[in-house]
Design an enzyme around this catalytic site. Structure first.
Site, PDB file in Angstrom:
ATOM      1  N   HIS A   1       6.085  10.502   5.933  1.00  0.00           N
ATOM      2  CA  HIS A   1       5.049   9.842   5.114  1.00  0.00           C
ATOM      3  C   HIS A   1       5.372   9.911   3.615  1.00  0.00           C
ATOM      4  O   HIS A   1       5.216   8.923   2.895  1.00  0.00           O
ATOM      5  CB  HIS A   1       3.711  10.518   5.412  1.00  0.00           C
ATOM      6  CG  HIS A   1       2.509   9.661   5.154  1.00  0.00           C
ATOM      7  ND1 HIS A   1       1.349   9.785   5.882  1.00  0.00           N
ATOM      8  CD2 HIS A   1       2.273   8.686   4.249  1.00  0.00           C
ATOM      9  CE1 HIS A   1       0.453   8.908   5.436  1.00  0.00           C
ATOM     10  NE2 HIS A   1       0.991   8.235   4.438  1.00  0.00           N
TER      11      HIS A   1
ATOM     12  N   ASP B   1      -0.605   0.273  12.307  1.00  0.00           N
ATOM     13  CA  ASP B   1      -0.069   1.335  11.461  1.00  0.00           C
ATOM     14  C   ASP B   1      -1.099   2.449  11.299  1.00  0.00           C
ATOM     15  O   ASP B   1      -2.175   2.219  10.736  1.00  0.00           O
ATOM     16  CB  ASP B   1       0.270   0.752  10.079  1.00  0.00           C
ATOM     17  CG  ASP B   1       0.910   1.781   9.161  1.00  0.00           C
ATOM     18  OD1 ASP B   1       2.130   1.983   9.269  1.00  0.00           O
ATOM     19  OD2 ASP B   1       0.180   2.399   8.350  1.00  0.00           O
TER      20      ASP B   1
ATOM     21  N   TYR C   1      -4.346  10.282   8.712  1.00  0.00           N
ATOM     22  CA  TYR C   1      -5.537   9.424   8.696  1.00  0.00           C
ATOM     23  C   TYR C   1      -6.646   9.976   9.594  1.00  0.00           C
ATOM     24  O   TYR C   1      -7.794   9.515   9.510  1.00  0.00           O
ATOM     25  CB  TYR C   1      -5.212   7.978   9.114  1.00  0.00           C
ATOM     26  CG  TYR C   1      -4.204   7.256   8.242  1.00  0.00           C
ATOM     27  CD1 TYR C   1      -3.757   7.800   7.036  1.00  0.00           C
ATOM     28  CD2 TYR C   1      -3.688   6.019   8.610  1.00  0.00           C
ATOM     29  CE1 TYR C   1      -2.819   7.144   6.250  1.00  0.00           C
ATOM     30  CE2 TYR C   1      -2.756   5.351   7.831  1.00  0.00           C
ATOM     31  CZ  TYR C   1      -2.320   5.924   6.650  1.00  0.00           C
ATOM     32  OH  TYR C   1      -1.394   5.262   5.891  1.00  0.00           O
TER      33      TYR C   1
ATOM     34  N   LYS D   1       2.918   8.485  11.290  1.00  0.00           N
ATOM     35  CA  LYS D   1       3.716   9.104  10.220  1.00  0.00           C
ATOM     36  C   LYS D   1       3.536  10.609  10.230  1.00  0.00           C
ATOM     37  O   LYS D   1       2.431  11.102  10.464  1.00  0.00           O
ATOM     38  CB  LYS D   1       3.291   8.568   8.843  1.00  0.00           C
ATOM     39  CG  LYS D   1       3.118   7.069   8.794  1.00  0.00           C
ATOM     40  CD  LYS D   1       2.789   6.550   7.397  1.00  0.00           C
ATOM     41  CE  LYS D   1       2.344   5.098   7.447  1.00  0.00           C
ATOM     42  NZ  LYS D   1       0.925   4.897   7.768  1.00  0.00           N
TER      43      LYS D   1
HETATM   44  N1  LIG Z   1       2.491   5.025   3.627  1.00  0.00           N
HETATM   45  C1  LIG Z   1       1.529   5.246   2.780  1.00  0.00           C
HETATM   46  O1  LIG Z   1       1.558   6.202   1.972  1.00  0.00           O
HETATM   47  C2  LIG Z   1       0.350   4.321   2.755  1.00  0.00           C
HETATM   48  C3  LIG Z   1      -0.540   4.359   1.678  1.00  0.00           C
HETATM   49  C4  LIG Z   1      -1.594   3.442   1.667  1.00  0.00           C
HETATM   50  C5  LIG Z   1      -1.735   2.543   2.717  1.00  0.00           C
HETATM   51  N2  LIG Z   1      -0.869   2.563   3.775  1.00  0.00           N
HETATM   52  C6  LIG Z   1      -1.022   1.613   4.928  1.00  0.00           C
HETATM   53  O2  LIG Z   1      -1.249   0.302   4.447  1.00  0.00           O
HETATM   54  C7  LIG Z   1      -2.504  -0.162   4.925  1.00  0.00           C
HETATM   55  C8  LIG Z   1      -3.176  -1.121   3.943  1.00  0.00           C
HETATM   56  O3  LIG Z   1      -3.374  -0.559   2.690  1.00  0.00           O
HETATM   57  P1  LIG Z   1      -4.784  -0.054   2.142  1.00  0.00           P
HETATM   58  O4  LIG Z   1      -5.611   0.446   3.265  1.00  0.00           O
HETATM   59  O5  LIG Z   1      -4.461   0.867   1.025  1.00  0.00           O
HETATM   60  O6  LIG Z   1      -5.515  -1.292   1.507  1.00  0.00           O
HETATM   61  P2  LIG Z   1      -5.444  -2.900   1.501  1.00  0.00           P
HETATM   62  O7  LIG Z   1      -5.071  -3.409   2.844  1.00  0.00           O
HETATM   63  O8  LIG Z   1      -4.668  -3.295   0.314  1.00  0.00           O
HETATM   64  O9  LIG Z   1      -6.990  -3.220   1.202  1.00  0.00           O
HETATM   65  C9  LIG Z   1      -8.008  -2.846   2.090  1.00  0.00           C
HETATM   66  C10 LIG Z   1      -9.361  -3.179   1.444  1.00  0.00           C
HETATM   67  O10 LIG Z   1      -9.488  -4.608   1.312  1.00  0.00           O
HETATM   68  C11 LIG Z   1     -10.665  -5.035   2.003  1.00  0.00           C
HETATM   69  N3  LIG Z   1     -10.328  -6.329   2.652  1.00  0.00           N
HETATM   70  C12 LIG Z   1      -9.439  -6.530   3.635  1.00  0.00           C
HETATM   71  N4  LIG Z   1      -9.353  -7.837   3.941  1.00  0.00           N
HETATM   72  C13 LIG Z   1     -10.228  -8.480   3.135  1.00  0.00           C
HETATM   73  C14 LIG Z   1     -10.606  -9.828   2.987  1.00  0.00           C
HETATM   74  N5  LIG Z   1     -10.029 -10.775   3.735  1.00  0.00           N
HETATM   75  N6  LIG Z   1     -11.556 -10.143   2.062  1.00  0.00           N
HETATM   76  C15 LIG Z   1     -12.109  -9.179   1.302  1.00  0.00           C
HETATM   77  N7  LIG Z   1     -11.808  -7.869   1.386  1.00  0.00           N
HETATM   78  C16 LIG Z   1     -10.858  -7.519   2.302  1.00  0.00           C
HETATM   79  C17 LIG Z   1     -10.977  -3.952   3.010  1.00  0.00           C
HETATM   80  O11 LIG Z   1     -12.368  -3.910   3.263  1.00  0.00           O
HETATM   81  P3  LIG Z   1     -13.028  -3.644   4.718  1.00  0.00           P
HETATM   82  O12 LIG Z   1     -12.124  -2.697   5.465  1.00  0.00           O
HETATM   83  O13 LIG Z   1     -14.333  -3.020   4.359  1.00  0.00           O
HETATM   84  O14 LIG Z   1     -13.172  -4.965   5.404  1.00  0.00           O
HETATM   85  C18 LIG Z   1     -10.535  -2.712   2.255  1.00  0.00           C
HETATM   86  O15 LIG Z   1     -11.525  -2.312   1.332  1.00  0.00           O
HETATM   87  C19 LIG Z   1      -3.283   1.142   5.133  1.00  0.00           C
HETATM   88  O16 LIG Z   1      -4.452   0.949   5.875  1.00  0.00           O
HETATM   89  C20 LIG Z   1      -2.230   1.976   5.782  1.00  0.00           C
HETATM   90  O17 LIG Z   1      -2.053   1.631   7.146  1.00  0.00           O
HETATM   91  C21 LIG Z   1       0.181   3.427   3.791  1.00  0.00           C
END
Ligand SMILES: NC(=O)c1ccc[n+]([C@@H]2O[C@H](COP(=O)([O-])OP(=O)(O)OC[C@H]3O[C@@H](n4cnc5c(N)ncnc54)[C@H](OP(=O)(O)O)[C@@H]3O)[C@@H](O)[C@H]2O)c1
Length: 283
Positions: free
Chosen positions: A111, A48, A53, A78
């Site tokens: 998005h 994704d 980004y 997106k």
């Molecule tokens: N459509 C939208 O508006 C929208 C908005 C937000 C997100 N998204 C999508 O959803 C994806 C995920 O959401 P997100 O990036 O907000 O955050 P998330 O996946 O909820 O959390 C990511 C964070 O958790 C840490 N992490 C991941 N696995 C871990 C583990 N096993 N143990 C400890 N820490 C861990 C990562 O650290 P490290 O990376 O440092 O390992 C990072 O700091 C995004 O990357 C994006 O593709 C979409």
């Protein structure tokens, strides 16, 4: 969902691997290239990204370095908020494809429904953008089209002029933030719910109830969250740039949460905050 290769079926029959790999805030360059390559090596087949980004080129490079056949991957990007018009969808879609180095896309999402730049005519802007996305879909450039951060009133407005209904809505779904009204509406309209920020952007690790559940099940908090997401019927998109975490986040098929605990996690209201209101977001 009992295995990482399981898929959700979209309304047009296209299969989507049940866990996707997130890339928001993953810096362009080596970090993005290496994390995407690590993810594919670990077994993810669904990536994704987004125009916003700024890492589409590196995501594409990671895909190429993985050596996995294109048809075995499911790639999403997106449409960014400045690009809501027929013409800009067409031109920025080609830019995204050039950056990614792909000749077709699996899923293209709007998005956000109501960007600040279009706030006084967001319905028309979405209708125009959607028309262009439908044409790209019908021309075979995209295998599925969808939306992100849309609430029921945004979807109602879109459906007034859409020929093709969105197949996916990607929204914030994580412990304590279950957006029940939007989820029910999307399910009634046959849309798959992709769960973004399934780890609360990293904030979930501080929540005491989650620490207790991790001990109870002998799995990490991240694994509990991803397992919870699957048991709720969402499609989680965990992000990490750390190879050991990337692998850990796929090891969620060897245990099951009790129904009571699935509910307990849903009820941790606001433990990692709530989704932003798309009608007042300052972007
Ligand atoms: N459509 C939208 O508006 C929208 C908005 C937000 C997100 N998204 C999508 O959803 C994806 C995920 O959401 P997100 O990036 O907000 O955050 P998330 O996946 O909820 O959390 C990511 C964070 O958790 C840490 N992490 C991941 N696995 C871990 C583990 N096993 N143990 C400890 N820490 C861990 C990562 O650290 P490290 O990376 O440092 O390992 C990072 O700091 C995004 O990357 C994006 O593709 C979409």
């Amino acid at each position: 969902m009992n295995h990482q290769t399981d898929t959700y079926k979209l309304s047009n029959g296209v299969g989507v691997p049940c866990i996707g790999f997130g890339t928001w805030q993953t810096p362009d360059g080596d970090v993005a290239v290496n994390s995407v390559r690590s993810a594919i090596e670990a077994g993810y087949r669904h990536i994704d990204t987004a125009q916003a980004y700024g890492n589409e080129a590196s995501v594409g490079e990671g895909i190429r370095q993985s050596g996995i056949r294109r048809e075995d991957l499911f790639i999403t990007t997106k449409l960014w908020n400045m690009n809501h018009s027929y013409k800009l969808v067409m031109s920025t879609f080609e830019e995204s494809m050039n950056k990614l180095g792909l000749d077709y896309l699996d899923l293209f999402l709007i998005h956000w429904p109501n960007p600040a730049a279009f706030r006084d005519h967001w319905e028309e802007a979405n209708a125009e953008s959607w028309k262009a996305m439908e044409e790209l879909y019908e021309a075979g450039r995209i295998r599925a089209i969808g939306i992100s951060n849309f609430r029921p009133h945004h979807i109602e407005a879109l459906l007034k002029t859409a020929k093709i209904a969105p197949m996916v809505n990607q929204i914030r779904l994580c412990p304590g933030d279950t957006q029940d009204e939007t989820v029910a509406y999307c399910r009634a309209h046959n849309m798959i719910l992709e769960a973004y920020s399934p780890l609360g952007v990293g904030r979930i690790f501080e929540v005491p109830e989650m620490q207790q559940l991790a001990e109870k099940y002998g799995h990490s908090i991240a694994q509990i969250c991803i397992r919870w997401s699957l048991q709720r019927g969402y499609l989680p998109l965990p992000k990490s740039v750390t190879p050991s975490r990337i692998q850990e986040n796929l090891r969620v098929f060897d245990f099951e949460l009790d129904d009571d605990d699935v509910q307990l996690i849903a009820d941790l209201k606001g433990c990692v905050g709530f989704a932003r209101d798309p009608d007042s977001a300052p972007f």
